[in-house]
Motif scaffolding. Sequence first.
Motif, short mmCIF file in Angstrom:
data_model
loop_
_atom_site.label_atom_id
_atom_site.label_comp_id
_atom_site.label_asym_id
_atom_site.label_seq_id
_atom_site.Cartn_x
_atom_site.Cartn_y
_atom_site.Cartn_z
N VAL A 68 0.74 -1.22 -0.02
CA VAL A 68 0.00 0.03 -0.06
C VAL A 68 0.87 1.25 -0.23
CG1 VAL A 68 -1.92 1.39 1.30
CG2 VAL A 68 -1.85 -1.31 1.32
N ALA A 69 0.57 2.36 -0.95
CA ALA A 69 1.25 3.29 -0.61
C ALA A 69 0.09 4.58 -0.97
CB ALA A 69 1.97 3.67 -2.16
N SER A 70 0.11 5.53 0.04
CA SER A 70 -0.86 6.29 0.27
C SER A 70 -0.47 7.59 0.97
CB SER A 70 -2.02 5.64 1.44
OG SER A 70 -1.32 5.69 2.78
N SER A 71 -1.09 8.81 0.36
CA SER A 71 -0.99 10.00 1.00
C SER A 71 -1.49 10.50 2.22
CB SER A 71 -1.44 11.06 -0.16
OG SER A 71 -2.78 10.97 -0.26
N GLY A 72 -2.53 9.56 2.87
CA GLY A 72 -3.22 9.75 4.00
C GLY A 72 -3.42 8.38 4.62
N PRO A 73 -4.38 8.30 5.78
CA PRO A 73 -4.61 7.25 6.43
C PRO A 73 -5.34 6.48 5.47
CG PRO A 73 -5.87 9.12 7.36
CD PRO A 73 -4.63 9.66 6.32
N TYR A 74 -5.64 5.43 5.92
CA TYR A 74 -6.53 4.25 5.14
C TYR A 74 -7.11 3.33 5.99
CZ TYR A 74 -2.42 1.38 4.88
OH TYR A 74 -1.27 0.47 5.25
N SER A 75 -8.02 2.47 5.59
CA SER A 75 -8.86 1.48 6.00
C SER A 75 -8.59 0.31 5.37
CB SER A 75 -10.17 1.74 6.42
OG SER A 75 -11.00 1.80 5.37
N VAL A 76 -8.42 -0.81 6.04
CA VAL A 76 -8.32 -1.94 5.67
C VAL A 76 -9.34 -2.90 6.06
CG1 VAL A 76 -6.77 -4.26 5.23
CG2 VAL A 76 -5.86 -1.70 5.55
N ALA A 77 -10.17 -3.63 5.13
CA ALA A 77 -11.10 -4.77 5.45
C ALA A 77 -10.76 -5.96 4.76
CB ALA A 77 -12.38 -4.11 5.32
N LEU A 78 -11.11 -7.03 5.17
CA LEU A 78 -11.14 -8.54 4.55
C LEU A 78 -12.07 -9.27 4.98
CD1 LEU A 78 -7.73 -10.34 4.63
CD2 LEU A 78 -9.74 -11.63 5.80
N THR A 79 -12.41 -10.00 3.81
CA THR A 79 -13.48 -11.01 3.84
C THR A 79 -13.09 -12.50 3.00
OG1 THR A 79 -14.48 -10.44 1.76
CG2 THR A 79 -15.41 -9.46 3.78
N SER A 80 -13.53 -13.51 3.34
CA SER A 80 -13.22 -14.76 2.91
C SER A 80 -14.42 -15.37 2.28
CB SER A 80 -12.68 -15.87 3.95
OG SER A 80 -12.66 -16.91 3.56
N GLN A 81 -14.33 -15.87 1.17
CA GLN A 81 -15.56 -16.21 0.55
C GLN A 81 -16.19 -17.51 1.05
OE1 GLN A 81 -16.06 -16.60 -4.09
NE2 GLN A 81 -15.80 -18.70 -3.73
N ASN A 82 -15.22 -18.24 1.73
CA ASN A 82 -15.61 -19.60 2.15
C ASN A 82 -15.33 -19.46 3.65
OD1 ASN A 82 -16.38 -20.43 -0.31
ND2 ASN A 82 -14.23 -21.36 -0.63
N GLN A 83 -15.44 -18.49 4.31
CA GLN A 83 -15.04 -18.39 5.71
C GLN A 83 -13.93 -19.05 6.05
OE1 GLN A 83 -18.98 -19.08 7.73
NE2 GLN A 83 -18.76 -16.59 7.95
N PHE A 84 -12.69 -18.90 5.32
CA PHE A 84 -11.32 -19.49 5.67
C PHE A 84 -11.53 -21.02 5.71
CE2 PHE A 84 -11.89 -15.39 7.59
CZ PHE A 84 -10.99 -14.65 7.26
N ARG A 85 -12.06 -21.63 4.62
CA ARG A 85 -12.09 -22.83 3.98
C ARG A 85 -11.93 -23.01 2.60
NH1 ARG A 85 -17.74 -24.16 6.58
NH2 ARG A 85 -18.04 -22.49 5.51
N MET A 86 -10.96 -23.88 2.39
CA MET A 86 -10.84 -24.32 0.72
C MET A 86 -11.67 -25.32 0.45
SD MET A 86 -6.92 -23.27 0.36
CE MET A 86 -6.28 -24.31 1.67
#
Length: 329
Positions: A222-240
């Motif tokens: 990540v390169a940014s000039s200001g603060p930023y937010s990070v969100a994450l989701t798993s399509q299979n709720q962390f199962r393959m």
Amino acid sequence: MTPRRPRLLLGLVAGASLLAGGSAMAQCVTFDPVVLSGNFDPFNPSGTTVQTLTITAHRPPAVGGKKTQEVNFIYLRRPDTPSSLTIIQTATGGPILENPPGHILDPNNTNPNEVELNFGGVGQPDVQTFTVTVTVPSGADLPAGTTDLYLDLKYYCKGTGGAAGDTGVIPNSLDVRINVLSALQASFVGPALDFGEIGNLTTAALPATPNSVKQRTGNVRVASSGPYSVALTSQNQFRMTYPGGSLATTNQRIPYVLDFLGQSKTTASPTFATVTCQRAGLTGQYLAVTPTLLEGGAGKVPAPNYQDILTVTITPLAVPPASAPVACM
């Protein structure tokens, strides 16, 4: 045996948002701050800001009939001044922003690389104006928001009414105010999060299995000039699982734990808490993404690929953000 190649596919979503831009006192002259109009986007390759501005200078009121008559000066960079910033005296075309200590001022000769203001005698107006061309090139690593670029002043003042001459350097003499957009760039860096063939790896053997087999690591840059937010989701709720496979069936799924920004996410605890990060700067920073297998592939339904899809959403924030940003890595 048909190979099974569990793989995590990481998708990145980057948003964009806009954000919203004294006089300095000297012994013999003061200057009003100047404001660059419009917005500066440090990531825009054609985003160089070039503006001609009028700066107003004031000499202090007379004290005992003594006043500033003439002032010669240049501006000096500070440690936090972007090296690419330039200020040109519009009338002469000469650069008047230098690295300290700057050249020796010569009030007896006209120099295109100095500003010379002549206020005249005690009874003349106490205000003078001059124009400069300010250039802030694309790529200047400036923080988002209303940013003040302070410049020091190296001066020679000639007095009138019996006032003595004066020379010196005045810190923070000029304030150039610029509005920097909160913007960012994001990408995944490194090889795919692919565990390879694990058909012979049993769950019981995982504790003694080297990380080189059961764990993979990539990075979100990540390169940014200001603060930023990070969100994450798993399509299979962390199962393959494989195409057509059922996450509800034990031998058709392979669970894993994901470590990201200080959080460990699994099916039992799948909700990732959004993180507000401090600005990364234009050089960028790397956010490690590390999945580790919780089960082996032995006993699972043979299939070419088991996979999950992770989506990381990175959004630039207004300044100041709603919640206090933290250092992210």
